[in-house]
Motif scaffolding. Sequence first.
Motif, PDB file in Angstrom:
ATOM      1  N   VAL A  77       0.841  -1.202   0.000  1.00 60.31           N
ATOM      2  CA  VAL A  77       0.000   0.000   0.000  1.00 60.31           C
ATOM      3  C   VAL A  77       0.873   1.248   0.000  1.00 60.31           C
ATOM      4  N   HIS A  78       1.897   1.254   0.847  1.00 63.54           N
ATOM      5  CA  HIS A  78       2.766   2.426   0.925  1.00 63.54           C
ATOM      6  C   HIS A  78       3.545   2.642  -0.370  1.00 63.54           C
ATOM      7  N   VAL A  79       3.971   1.566  -1.016  1.00 60.85           N
ATOM      8  CA  VAL A  79       4.621   1.703  -2.311  1.00 60.85           C
ATOM      9  C   VAL A  79       3.651   2.305  -3.318  1.00 60.85           C
ATOM     10  N   ARG A 120      13.038   1.930 -10.918  1.00 56.87           N
ATOM     11  CA  ARG A 120      12.869   1.214 -12.185  1.00 56.87           C
ATOM     12  C   ARG A 120      11.587   0.396 -12.239  1.00 56.87           C
ATOM     13  N   GLY A 121      11.068  -0.013 -11.086  1.00 59.00           N
ATOM     14  CA  GLY A 121       9.879  -0.844 -11.071  1.00 59.00           C
ATOM     15  C   GLY A 121       9.439  -1.109  -9.652  1.00 59.00           C
ATOM     16  N   ALA A 122       8.246  -1.706  -9.504  1.00 61.47           N
ATOM     17  CA  ALA A 122       7.689  -1.995  -8.182  1.00 61.47           C
ATOM     18  C   ALA A 122       6.969  -3.332  -8.216  1.00 61.47           C
ATOM     19  N   ALA A 123       7.217  -4.148  -7.192  1.00 63.48           N
ATOM     20  CA  ALA A 123       6.514  -5.413  -7.011  1.00 63.48           C
ATOM     21  C   ALA A 123       5.606  -5.279  -5.800  1.00 63.48           C
ATOM     22  N   LEU A 124       4.331  -5.546  -6.001  1.00 64.62           N
ATOM     23  CA  LEU A 124       3.303  -5.351  -4.981  1.00 64.62           C
ATOM     24  C   LEU A 124       2.726  -6.701  -4.595  1.00 64.62           C
ATOM     25  N   LEU A 125       2.966  -7.120  -3.353  1.00 61.63           N
ATOM     26  CA  LEU A 125       2.485  -8.407  -2.861  1.00 61.63           C
ATOM     27  C   LEU A 125       1.305  -8.180  -1.926  1.00 61.63           C
ATOM     28  N   SER A 126       0.141  -8.693  -2.297  1.00 61.63           N
ATOM     29  CA  SER A 126      -1.043  -8.684  -1.417  1.00 61.63           C
ATOM     30  C   SER A 126      -1.348  -7.297  -0.864  1.00 61.63           C
ATOM     31  N   GLY A 127      -1.512  -6.341  -1.748  1.00 57.62           N
ATOM     32  CA  GLY A 127      -1.808  -4.982  -1.328  1.00 57.62           C
ATOM     33  C   GLY A 127      -3.285  -4.637  -1.410  1.00 57.62           C
ATOM     34  N   LEU A 128      -3.615  -3.478  -0.876  1.00 54.96           N
ATOM     35  CA  LEU A 128      -4.956  -2.887  -0.954  1.00 54.96           C
ATOM     36  C   LEU A 128      -4.833  -1.573  -1.709  1.00 54.96           C
ATOM     37  N   TYR A 129      -5.612  -1.431  -2.769  1.00 54.88           N
ATOM     38  CA  TYR A 129      -5.428  -0.306  -3.669  1.00 54.88           C
ATOM     39  C   TYR A 129      -6.643   0.615  -3.747  1.00 54.88           C
ATOM     40  N   GLY A 130      -7.766   0.176  -3.179  1.00 52.00           N
ATOM     41  CA  GLY A 130      -8.944   1.032  -3.168  1.00 52.00           C
ATOM     42  C   GLY A 130     -10.164   0.440  -3.831  1.00 52.00           C
ATOM     43  N   PHE A 131     -10.125  -0.837  -4.190  1.00 52.32           N
ATOM     44  CA  PHE A 131     -11.260  -1.475  -4.859  1.00 52.32           C
ATOM     45  C   PHE A 131     -12.278  -2.041  -3.871  1.00 52.32           C
ATOM     46  N   THR A 132     -11.903  -2.199  -2.609  1.00 52.18           N
ATOM     47  CA  THR A 132     -12.795  -2.738  -1.583  1.00 52.18           C
ATOM     48  C   THR A 132     -12.907  -1.743  -0.430  1.00 52.18           C
ATOM     49  N   PRO A 133     -13.977  -1.799   0.371  1.00 53.42           N
ATOM     50  CA  PRO A 133     -14.166  -0.814   1.443  1.00 53.42           C
ATOM     51  C   PRO A 133     -13.136  -0.950   2.560  1.00 53.42           C
ATOM     52  N   LEU A 153       5.292  -2.854 -13.292  1.00 48.65           N
ATOM     53  CA  LEU A 153       4.745  -3.408 -12.063  1.00 48.65           C
ATOM     54  C   LEU A 153       4.711  -4.928 -12.138  1.00 48.65           C
ATOM     55  N   LEU A 154       4.892  -5.557 -10.979  1.00 49.62           N
ATOM     56  CA  LEU A 154       4.593  -6.962 -10.786  1.00 49.62           C
ATOM     57  C   LEU A 154       3.586  -7.016  -9.646  1.00 49.62           C
ATOM     58  N   ILE A 155       2.416  -7.589  -9.894  1.00 52.09           N
ATOM     59  CA  ILE A 155       1.331  -7.586  -8.916  1.00 52.09           C
ATOM     60  C   ILE A 155       1.034  -9.027  -8.531  1.00 52.09           C
ATOM     61  N   ALA A 156       1.103  -9.326  -7.234  1.00 56.03           N
ATOM     62  CA  ALA A 156       0.973 -10.713  -6.788  1.00 56.03           C
ATOM     63  C   ALA A 156      -0.049 -10.847  -5.676  1.00 56.03           C
ATOM     64  N   CYS A 157      -0.640 -12.036  -5.592  1.00 55.57           N
ATOM     65  CA  CYS A 157      -1.437 -12.408  -4.426  1.00 55.57           C
ATOM     66  C   CYS A 157      -1.246 -13.898  -4.189  1.00 55.57           C
ATOM     67  N   ALA A 158      -1.734 -14.377  -3.054  1.00 53.91           N
ATOM     68  CA  ALA A 158      -1.523 -15.762  -2.652  1.00 53.91           C
ATOM     69  C   ALA A 158      -2.821 -16.549  -2.723  1.00 53.91           C
TER      70      ALA A 158
END
Length: 288
Positions: free
Chosen positions: A160-162, A177-190, A221-226
């Motif tokens: 989230v902070h990234v 150069r780039g950012a990898a985001l693992l299991s973040g919250l971006y604003g799509f859910t309350p 970007l690299l966007i990941a979830c588990a």
Amino acid sequence: MTAGETARAIAAMGTRLGPDVVAACRSLFDAEQHALAENIAPVATDCAYGPDPRNRLDLYGEGAGSRPVVLFIHGGGFLVGDKGGESGGENSWANAHVGRWAAANGLIGAVMNYRLAPAHMWPSGAEDVGLAVDWLRANVAAHGGDPERIFLLGTSAGAVHVSAFLKAREDHARLVRGAALLSGLYGFTPLDERDMLYYGPQDCYDLRMPMGAVMATGLPLLIACAAFDPPRFQAEWASLLQARLGRHGHLPRAHYASGHNHYSMAMHLGTADHRLSHELLSFFADHS
């Protein structure tokens, strides 16, 4: 413990969050992570990148040449978390292990602390990421790092902070150069109650969440979830992928961590399970 036993143990935890799940995950990786810690020590500790006592980072990996730099931003639900290291007690490998993993793979690893809620609310996290990036650009060359090849790697609140850094700093594509985001919250859910301790009340949500920036940025970007992330985090991941597809006409680089949960996804970096490691290292190499 075999790979199959580890996977079954993680699956048995389900999608729950909480300190007991954190502790259970750490126990799965203790042996491998302590072995890594014995072989790779920090080369600089508690580097002050800003004025607050929490504005500190550690560096791992040093040598001749000019190596890509990976800045890791830990999770903790905005309220807790530490960069770890030699003074962190029996679980001191946690979070510090990402710096060691980077060093073991020929990179410079930086692991930062940041200010925590509720004492420090939005946008303190984005500000601290920016300060840490500025410090690295000014100082990492002295440790063998290339200030022009900095990558961000954030998990959970760190992701989230990234993301918020991408919103706060219009010059972000010049800085990293780039950012990898693992299991973040971006604003799509309350928001939930815990989030409000950082963001403030629900009516601040739309203005403060980084959805627009993460959808629009041209930064790689690299966007990941588990697989065992809570449904909210999976919904955020899937929604961001769909939004990026609609905005840019193609999907961003993505990773689905089968056999892992919200905590184990970042926690297992440096172990014999190389799937996420290979994906991250390939992403960094492609944009170096």
